[in-house]
Motif scaffolding. Structure first.
Motif: not given
Length: 359
Positions: A289-292, A295-297, A307-311
């Motif tokens: 999910t986007p929430k997961q 949270l990981v990001q 700062n990261f943008e996690l995809i």
């Protein structure tokens, strides 16, 4: 000791006719003629097509043509000897070849319209001190093949083409798409390799006894030394990036529940974006999910202090099992267990029926 070692490798007692012959050979190699431009044309076309298709094998084909090594040796020898004719001819041939290859690669980049280049292009936009070392080794091999008759020029030419034609074509391709930062990186690589090759050729010519040390060698060393600062910073940044990628991947797999529930297949980071984009390709049985991801990001950004943008790219897993086989196809042990279980159930039903039938 150094003189004895040099004397064994090179023929240091060079006669005047041998020096004159060397100059004539270099004058012929540095001439801007039809044959030279055909070599430049074919090498540029093969290298550009190889870069566009991200094919290492095709780029190696461009290395075998190797036209740019011819005027470079003349440039180095002309500068050391103070020979204006040889220096001028070599310089203009090199400029003409560079300009022609640059314009041709820009034209091909415009025509094809490629905007997302592969790893072969990206690798030539981030030069480091390692690339300077490659250029010096290639230049030394080129000069050595000229002063020693038993070595084929194709060997040295291949090594030099690795360092010159591909990054030159990368400059044109990135300029055609307006990628200025990538163009600067490719230009820095081309200029670095140009100086490294020239400096190495000078050193070989001096060690071989064809010329002597003069102010031209000092200028070459100075200009090459000035490149240590940007190339050194680039190398340090590359090492830091590798450490960050390793730590981020390890932390994702060991310190997050999401990382422990999925199988990490591939990691990729785009450092040119702000914030840095992190692509994680995973294989998972359950949807993410986007929430997961958020949270990981946040967890990774806090731990890494970046700062990261996690995809997350999810490759879903679907479990497919064979249907249960009929009783007659099952193994005897399994059949006996099933039969015994059925008899037990039947006995229980009979007992219950008898109890209900009593008055």
């Amino acid at each position: 000791m150094a003189k004895i070692f040099t004397a064994k490798i090179f023929k240091t007692n060079i006669s005047a006719p041998a020096i004159i012959q060397m100059r004539q050979d270099l004058m012929a190699d540095s001439e801007l003629n039809f044959n030279f431009m055909v070599l430049v044309l074919t090498s540029c076309l093969i290298a550009t097509f190889g870069l566009l298709s991200n094919s290492t094998g095709v780029i190696i084909g461009a290395m075998l043509v190797a036209p740019l090594m011819l005027p470079l040796r003349g440039l180095a020898f002309g500068a050391l000897e103070g020979d204006p004719d040889l220096f001028r001819r070599s310089f203009f041939s090199l400029i003409a070849a560079t300009g022609f290859a640059l314009c041709l690669s820009i034209f091909l980049g415009r025509v094809t319209g490629f905007q997302n280049f592969g790893s072969e292009v990206i690798a030539r936009t981030q030069p480091t001190l390692i690339d300077l070392g490659v250029a010096i080794v290639a230049g030394g091999l080129s000069g050595f093949s000229k002063v020693r008759q038993g070595i084929n020029d194709a060997v040295a030419g291949t090594a030099i083409a690795v360092a010159l034609m591909p990054p030159l074509c990368v400059i044109g391709l990135t300029l055609s798409q307006g990628l200025w930062n990538e163009s600067y990186g490719a230009f820095l690589l081309y200029f670095t390799n140009l100086l490294g090759i020239t400096l190495a050729c000078m050193i070989v010519f001096i060690m071989a006894g064809y010329t002597r040390v003069n102010v031209a060698l000092g200028w070459a060393i100075l200009l090459t030394g000035l490149l240590f600062f940007p190339l050194g910073l680039s190398l340090i940044r590359l090492i830091i990036q590798g450490q960050v990628e390793y730590n981020l991947t390890r932390m994702f797999k060991k310190n997050t529940l999401t990382g422990q529930r999925v199988e990490l297949l591939e990691t990729d980071m785009l450092w040119t974006r702000k914030p840095v984009s992190v692509y994680l390709k995973v294989r998972s049985k359950e949807p993410i999910t986007p929430k997961q991801v958020r949270l990981v990001q946040e967890f990774l950004g806090e731990k890494m202090r970046r700062n990261f943008e996690l995809i997350v790219l999810v490759d879903a897993i679907t479990e497919v099992r064979a249907e249960e086989a009929p009783l007659y196809m099952q193994k005897p042990e399994k059949k006996d267990k099933v039969t015994k279980k059925m008899r037990t159930q039947d006995l229980k039903k009979v007992r219950i029926f008898k109890r209900k039938a009593k008055p």
